[in-house]
Structure formats: C-alpha cells, structure tokens
Design a protein around this motif. Structure first.
Motif, PDB file in Angstrom:
ATOM      1  N   ALA A   1       0.510   7.795  -3.923  1.00  0.00           N
ATOM      2  CA  ALA A   1       1.430   6.924  -3.176  1.00  0.00           C
ATOM      3  C   ALA A   1       1.823   5.721  -4.036  1.00  0.00           C
ATOM      4  O   ALA A   1       2.992   5.318  -4.063  1.00  0.00           O
ATOM      5  CB  ALA A   1       0.786   6.471  -1.868  1.00  0.00           C
TER       6      ALA A   1
ATOM      7  N   ALA B   1       5.637   4.836  -5.355  1.00  0.00           N
ATOM      8  CA  ALA B   1       6.245   3.527  -5.096  1.00  0.00           C
ATOM      9  C   ALA B   1       6.669   2.838  -6.389  1.00  0.00           C
ATOM     10  O   ALA B   1       7.797   2.335  -6.500  1.00  0.00           O
ATOM     11  CB  ALA B   1       5.257   2.643  -4.324  1.00  0.00           C
TER      12      ALA B   1
ATOM     13  N   TYR C   1       1.422   5.268   4.717  1.00  0.00           N
ATOM     14  CA  TYR C   1       2.188   5.467   3.483  1.00  0.00           C
ATOM     15  C   TYR C   1       3.372   4.507   3.376  1.00  0.00           C
ATOM     16  O   TYR C   1       3.556   3.854   2.345  1.00  0.00           O
ATOM     17  CB  TYR C   1       2.675   6.917   3.392  1.00  0.00           C
ATOM     18  CG  TYR C   1       3.663   7.163   2.272  1.00  0.00           C
ATOM     19  CD1 TYR C   1       3.238   7.222   0.947  1.00  0.00           C
ATOM     20  CD2 TYR C   1       5.025   7.328   2.541  1.00  0.00           C
ATOM     21  CE1 TYR C   1       4.135   7.446  -0.080  1.00  0.00           C
ATOM     22  CE2 TYR C   1       5.928   7.555   1.511  1.00  0.00           C
ATOM     23  CZ  TYR C   1       5.481   7.610   0.209  1.00  0.00           C
ATOM     24  OH  TYR C   1       6.373   7.824  -0.807  1.00  0.00           O
TER      25      TYR C   1
ATOM     26  N   LYS D   1       3.768   1.772   0.491  1.00  0.00           N
ATOM     27  CA  LYS D   1       4.895   1.913  -0.427  1.00  0.00           C
ATOM     28  C   LYS D   1       5.762   0.662  -0.428  1.00  0.00           C
ATOM     29  O   LYS D   1       6.133   0.142  -1.487  1.00  0.00           O
ATOM     30  CB  LYS D   1       5.725   3.146  -0.052  1.00  0.00           C
ATOM     31  CG  LYS D   1       6.903   3.379  -0.973  1.00  0.00           C
ATOM     32  CD  LYS D   1       7.698   4.607  -0.549  1.00  0.00           C
ATOM     33  CE  LYS D   1       8.952   4.732  -1.378  1.00  0.00           C
ATOM     34  NZ  LYS D   1       9.858   5.752  -0.872  1.00  0.00           N
TER      35      LYS D   1
ATOM     36  N   GLN E   1       6.325  -1.849  -3.577  1.00  0.00           N
ATOM     37  CA  GLN E   1       7.672  -2.037  -4.101  1.00  0.00           C
ATOM     38  C   GLN E   1       8.120  -3.498  -4.043  1.00  0.00           C
ATOM     39  O   GLN E   1       8.838  -3.955  -4.935  1.00  0.00           O
ATOM     40  CB  GLN E   1       8.657  -1.114  -3.385  1.00  0.00           C
ATOM     41  CG  GLN E   1       8.436   0.331  -3.806  1.00  0.00           C
ATOM     42  CD  GLN E   1       9.426   1.307  -3.228  1.00  0.00           C
ATOM     43  OE1 GLN E   1       9.902   1.138  -2.104  1.00  0.00           O
ATOM     44  NE2 GLN E   1       9.734   2.336  -3.991  1.00  0.00           N
TER      45      GLN E   1
END
Length: 193
Positions: A112, A116, A172, A176, A180
């Motif tokens: 994950a 990202a 998730y 993410k 980010q």
C-alpha cells in the motif's frame, strides 16, 4: 602538464549550461534526487522488516531499480552543478520509518505504501515532463529521457504493489491519502529548500 607547452584539460562531467533555465533544472534535479533518496530509504525500511519474507525478493527488485535512479540523479547533480536539499537528513529518517512502519502492517501494508508513493512520483514526473517539453524538448532531451524511463519504472512498482494486494490493506484509502499528502509536502519542500 606544466612546462610542456600544452595545457592539460581534465575531463569534466559538467553539462553545458548555456541556454538552460537554471532555476527550473535546479529545482527538478534537486527534488528528484531527494525523492529517489527517500524511496531508497523506504525500501531499506521495508527490507529490514520483510526482507526474509516471501515478498522480500519483490521489494529487493524494486529497491535495486531505485538505487539505479539515485545513482543517476547523483551524477546529474554533479553534471548540472545542483546542490542537494538541506532536508536529506530528515528524508533519511522519515523514509526509513515510513518503509519499516508500513512493513510492520505486513506485506499488504508495504505494498500500500509502494502504491501511494509510486503513484505520487509518477504524477510528479509527468508534471516535470510537461514543464521540460514546454521549455524546449530538444534542449532537455537527455533529462527528459531519464525522467520518462524512471516514471515508467515507478509506474511498474505501483502496478506490482496492486498485484500484491495493496488495496486489501485495512484502511487502505486512509493510509494511501496520508502517505500521498506526505509525498506532496516532501516534493514542495525539497524543490525549494
């Protein structure tokens, strides 16, 4: 050699600086170097936790590509005479902690994180490609080629993460989004400081 009539010129790895938009190139190379440095630290953290697991070889393969990316940006920093970001010591620690922390969530957590980060970096590289094409695609041909190749490899890493169940990580979308946002902040700061 002094006294022999001809001057000895040492080979240089510098790029001709005439006509380039130095502030734009400095910003691009500085932030890309920082990003590849951070990616190396993320994969180092993931390997510290998951290196002996079934996903270890996959992480190692991606890390090896990131090592090549960093080596190239180290060379470009010398060639274009660009100073690194002063934030490298921070990215050293933050990258490793992000990598190890995501790996502590297991294989899916590590993947994950990879999805990202690599999605953010691919988008960032696309923005740089647009900037260099607007500036002068012929003048920045070598740099464009490097960035396009690395963008494609980062996209492969993104896809590998998805293939290894990144989206099955608990929370998730939250994870993410948080990663980010951190990537965007790191990009913003590393371009400038």
């Amino acid at each position: 050699v002094p006294g022999r009539g001809a001057a000895l010129r040492l080979c240089s790895t510098r790029v001709a600086q005439e006509g380039i938009n130095k502030p734009v190139i400095d910003r691009i190379i500085r932030v890309d170097h920082a990003g590849e440095y951070g990616a190396n630290r993320i994969y180092a953290g993931q390997m510290a936790v998951l290196g002996r697991s079934s996903v270890g070889p996959v992480i190692q393969q991606m890390w090896n590509q990131e090592k090549d990316h960093l080596k190239k940006f180290n060379e470009l920093m010398v060639a274009y005479r660009v100073r690194p970001t002063v934030l490298l010591p921070f990215w050293n620690v933050a990258g490793f902690v992000l990598g190890a922390g995501s790996a502590l969530l297991g294989k899916k957590g590590a993947m994950a994180c990879t999805v990202a980060v690599e999605e953010s970096i691919s988008e960032h590289y696309n923005n740089q490609i647009r900037t260099l094409i607007e500036e002068d695609p012929e003048k920045y041909k070598e740099l464009l080629q490097v960035i396009k190749q690395f963008r494609d490899e980062e996209q492969e890493h993104h896809d590998i993460g998805l293939e290894h169940d990144a989206e099955a990580t608990p929370a998730y979308s939250v994870l993410k989004t948080a990663i980010q946002l951190g990537c965007k902040a790191a990009i913003f700061l590393s371009e400038r400081i």
